[in-house]
Design a protein around this motif. Structure first.
Motif: not given
Lengths: 233, 233
Positions: A220-233, B180-191
């Protein structure tokens, strides 16, 4: 015309894609054989083959070994992503990589790890926790289990000096991979080792590998806030 | 032996993988030509070709059009994922799908959308917000922009009746995709639209597609708590 026109495989791909779009070949339809398409278009069969590979890669058609090619009835968004060794990932962004081992011990596998391995046999595995740093800031906290039956060599590796991530990627090719992405709120160890406040949203990348049906590792790699993983076709 | 032994492509792949593992072919090395490998192993060239495709797919070797095949100096974890139409995704899990349009209007594109499209020209686009439901519970909140120059037809589609997601996947093949994949904290419209408490960690899947260099659509899919995306090699 046959043999005269010099269609590239991208020309052929675009032509077949246009026919799928205008419903010449509708969802679920079987496409003509590569050979027949090649004759019709006046190009080599291998050119059609290359075009079809690309249309399959992006999820527009399905190729079956004996059953020919079909237009997918349910198109999917298909993309490929590469996760490099974490050190590389940090260095490619122009940052300085560092690594800190937190703990390494042979322990009984908990139920959650057995589940990830798809194994019902209890046993012990090497449990490694470590932090990868980018410019001295926590970047990824990894919580890893390594099967010591398939990978006994790992017990001789100095995991304080270099990461299990790096050693495994370089020395332990796998035949089967499962990757999962999800989000968690930081708490406990995750918050502590990433130096973030409890509650922060973090992207988790969970990877499990096997050689044949024998597990190698699950992490399990828990990433720091703001981390993005991207992919392309 | 040549021509007598009947090696399958998986046998050949495993043999080449074993040689990479034992450093017969070390990281960065150029591999023998497919033809020479085939002669050595006593199999068809096409069998070696198929094996190499698989080793390239999992990220162990790199094939170059003219330059032959190399062992990757920096191995990567390579996986492919399929994102089906959301309705399909819900139905495949045995749940009942529902869809609710929140808003649909032609609006000037904000800076963030221009950035995602990689475009510097200001302009208007169709801005669609909708919720996908699974067993009557919010599943994905999507916030989407559709380029009305490349996709004018979308203005005639009844988006209250069926989702832009479905219409686009069925009618608008793309040539280029970025996810792209990333994580956000729910707020506003998303929540609000996912009916979750502020602060909850949510996985976001952001997809942008182009046909040639012309944008089609960009969408942020904010998923409900617990959502997982998985991929395999």
């Amino acid at each position: 015309m046959t043999g005269q026109t010099r269609l590239s495989w991208t020309d052929v791909r675009d032509e077949i894609q246009a026919r799928i779009l205008d419903r010449t070949y509708a969802p679920g339809d079987k496409l003509p054989r590569d050979n027949d398409l090649a004759l019709g278009l006046g190009c080599a069969r291998t050119t059609v083959h290359r075009a079809m590979q690309d249309l399959a890669r992006i999820g527009l058609v399905e190729r079956k070994r004996k059953g020919g090619t079909h237009v997918r009835a349910d198109p999917v968004t298909r993309a490929t992503f590469d996760i490099p060794i974490t050190r590389r990932e940090v260095e490619q962004r122009g940052s300085t990589y560092d690594y800190r081992l937190i703990s390494s011990a042979v322990e009984p596998m908990p139920e959650s790890v057995l589940l990830r391995f798809g194994s019902s046999e209890p046993g012990e595995a090497l449990h490694v926790k470590a932090v990868h740093l980018s410019d001295s800031k926590p970047y990824i906290f990894e919580d890893r289990w390594i099967d010591i039956t398939t990978t006994p060599d790992i017990l001789q590796v100095d995991l304080a000096g270099s990461s299990a991530n790096e050693w495994l990627v370089r020395n332990k090719p796998y035949s089967k991979l499962d990757v999962r992405f999800f989000a968690v709120n930081a708490k406990g160890e995750n918050a502590e080792h990433l130096s973030v406040a409890a509650g922060e949203a973090l992207l988790v990348i969970e990877r499990t590998t096997w050689i044949g049906s024998a597990p190698i590792t699950t992490v399990r790699s828990v990433t720091a806030p703001g981390y993005q993983l991207s992919a392309q076709n």
